[in-house]
Design an enzyme around this catalytic site. Structure first.
Site, PDB file in Angstrom:
ATOM      1  N   LYS A 141      54.481  23.147  26.502  1.00 11.62           N
ATOM      2  CA  LYS A 141      55.756  23.126  25.781  1.00 11.62           C
ATOM      3  C   LYS A 141      55.496  22.853  24.318  1.00 11.62           C
ATOM      4  O   LYS A 141      54.481  22.200  24.033  1.00 11.62           O
ATOM      5  CB  LYS A 141      56.719  22.097  26.369  1.00 11.62           C
ATOM      6  N   TYR A 226      61.997  17.183  24.769  1.00 16.42           N
ATOM      7  CA  TYR A 226      62.209  16.404  26.003  1.00 16.42           C
ATOM      8  C   TYR A 226      63.662  15.955  26.107  1.00 16.42           C
ATOM      9  O   TYR A 226      64.235  15.912  27.192  1.00 16.42           O
ATOM     10  CB  TYR A 226      61.300  15.173  26.034  1.00 16.42           C
TER      11      TYR A 226
END
Ligand code: NAD
Length: 373
Positions: A141, A226
Site C-alpha cells: 500500500k 490506514y
C-alpha cells in the site's frame, strides 16, 4: 467464477503440483478455513522486490513463520544485499534478480508470487511486469499514486489471469476483524461518528517518502491511508463527500515537497461522519467509533501490534498475531486453494483507497467539498 479464472486456477494448481490439495472445511482459531494437512506439500515461493525496511524487518522474518508460503527469491539493485540475503535465507543464486533481469523470473518455477515492496511510484511498473511474467502478485500500500495507475495494474493482472493482492495486513488481524464486525453488524447500533488517525514523526528528510514524485504525497499516502481504509471498514460504507484542510507548516524547510499534517472529513450514506488526522510531525494512532448505543475503539490501531481495544462494555480480547505472517498465509492459502481472493484485499480495494486519497488532496487544495458519487 468466470471461465478464464477457472482455467487459470487449473494451470496454476498444475504448475505448483497441488493436485493433492483436498481441502476439508475445518476452521482455525480465527474462523478461517484450514487444511486437515498440517501444511501443503509445497509452499508457494515468494520473491520480494525491494529489500528495504519493510522487507528486511517484517516480511522476511514473517516468511520464516508462514505455513502456506516461503521466501524463495529476491529482486534487488544492490549486489551486497543479494549476497547477504542468499546467505541468511539460503536463497539460490538462480532466484536472485536485479531490476534489469527481473522479467526472466517468468521462467523460474520456484517463484509463484511476486511481492512488490518498492517506493509507491514504482508499484505500477513492477506489478505489471510481474503479471506479464505470469506470477501471482502482492503489492504494498498505497497500491499506486493515481486511480488510473491502479486500473492499469488491475487490467494487466486480469489480462495475464493472475490475482493481485494489496498489503492490507490488518484485514487478517484479529482486533481489526473484531471492530469490523462490531461496526458492520451494528452491535452498538448504527455508527454516528468515526475518528481515525495515523501519524508519526518522520526521520531522514532526504528519503523517498519526502519526495512527491516517488511517494505521491506525504503522510496521507504513507499512513493516512490506514485511517481512510478504517473509516470504510468499520462503517462498511463508501463515503459520499469529503472536505479536507492542510495544517500550517511548522517546519517549512523540511516539508517543501509534501504536506506535514492534513485533516479530512468524510460523510457516509447512512449519515455517519468521520474525522481524521495524518501527520509526519508526531505520533497519533487510533480508531474510535461512537454508535447510537455505545462505542468501540482501537489504540494503537494500525501499527504492527500488539493492537489494543475497548468497547463501552469492556476490553476487546483477541489473540496477538504476527500481522505479516497472517496476511501472507491468508492470501497464499486462497491462492493454493485456487480461490478468488476476497475483494477487500485486492486491487479493487487498493483503487478505492487511492481514489479517496486523490479526492482528499483535491479537497484540501481547493477548499471545496468534493462529491464522491
Ligand atoms: P524503504 O525505503 O525502506 O525500502 C525501499 C526499497 O526500494 C529499498 O530497498 C530501495 O533500495 C529500493 N529502491 C529501488 N529503487 C529505488 C529508488 N529509485 N528510490 C528509492 N528506493 C529504491 O521503504 P519501505 O519502508 O520498505 O517501504 C516500501 C513499500 O512498502 C512502500 O510502498 C510502503 O508504503 C510499504 N510499507 C508497508 C507497510 C505495511 O505495514 N503494510 C509498512 C512499511 C512500508
Amino acid at each position: 467464477m468466470n471461465n478464464s479464472f477457472s482455467q487459470n486456477r487449473r494451470q496454476f494448481l498444475s504448475t505448483i503440483g497441488a493436485s493433492t490439495l483436498t481441502i476439508p472445511t475445518l476452521t482455525d482459531a480465527f474462523g478461517r478455513a484450514v487444511s486437515a494437512q498440517p501444511a501443503p506439500d509445497r509452499k508457494l515461493g515468494i520473491a520480494l522486490v525491494g529489500l528495504g525496511n519493510y522487507s528486511k524487518n517484517q516480511l522476511a522474518p514473517a516468511l520464516q513463520q508462514t505455513q502456506y508460503c516461503r521466501l524463495a527469491g529476491v529482486v534487488t539493485g544492490t549486489p551486497a544485499k543479494a549476497d547477504e540475503w542468499m546467505k541468511k535465507y539460503d536463497i539460490p543464486k538462480a532466484n536472485v534478480y536485479d531490476y534489469k533481469t527481473f522479467d526472466r523470473i517468468a521462467n523460474n518455477k520456484d517463484i509463484d508470487v511476486v511481492y512488490v515492496v518498492l517506493p509507491n511510484s514504482m508499484h505500477p511498473e513492477y506489478v505489471i511486469r510481474a503479471a506479464q511474467a505470469g506470477k501471482q502478485v502482492i503489492c504494498e500500500k498505497p497500491m499506486a499514486i493515481t486511480e488510473k495507475e491502479c486500473q492499469s495494474m488491475m487490467d494487466a493482472c486480469n489480462k495475464a489471469n493472475v490475482q493481485l493482492a494489496i498489503g492490507y495486513r490488518l484485514h487478517y488481524e484479529p482486533f481489526t476483524k473484531e471492530v469490523i464486525r462490531l461496526g458492520q453488524e451494528k452491535v452498538f447500533g448504527p455508527i454516528k461518528f468515526v475518528e481515525a488517525s495515523d501519524g508519526f514523526r518522520i526521520g531522514d528528510p532526504t528519503q523517498w517518502r519526502m519526495k512527491k514524485v516517488m511517494a505521491g504525497g506525504g503522510p496521507l499516502m504513507d499512513v493516512g491511508i490506514y485511517a481512510v481504509n478504517a473509516a470504510r471498514y468499520v462503517t462498511g460504507e463508501e463515503p459520499i463527500s469529503v472536505t479536507a484542510q492542510f495544517s500550517p507548516k511548522t517546519e517549512p524547510e523540511k516539508f517543501k515537497d509534501v504536506e506535514e499534517t492534513l485533516f479530512w472529513q468524510f460523510t457516509f450514506p447512512s449519515g455517519a461522519v468521520s474525522n481524521s488526522t495524518t501527520s509526519y510531525t508526531t505520533g497519533i494512532e487510533r480508531l474510535y467509533a461512537a454508535c447510537e448505543k455505545g462505542w468501540f475503539e482501537l489504540s494503537p490501531a494500525f501499527g504492527y501490534g500488539p493492537l489494543k481495544g475497548r468497547t463501552s462494555k469492556g476490553p476487546i480480547e483477541q489473540p496477538i498475531v504476527n500481522h505479516q505472517a497472517m496476511h501472507l498465509d491468508g492470501v497464499c492459502k486462497d491462492l493454493l486453494d485456487g480461490k478468488k481472493l476476497p475483494d477487500h484485499v485486492t486491487g479493487a480495494e487498493g483503487k478505492r483507497d487511492v481514489r479517496l486519497l486523490q479526492a482528499i488532496y483535491r479537497a484540501a487544495e481547493t477548499g471545496n467539498k468534493i462529491k464522491l458519487v
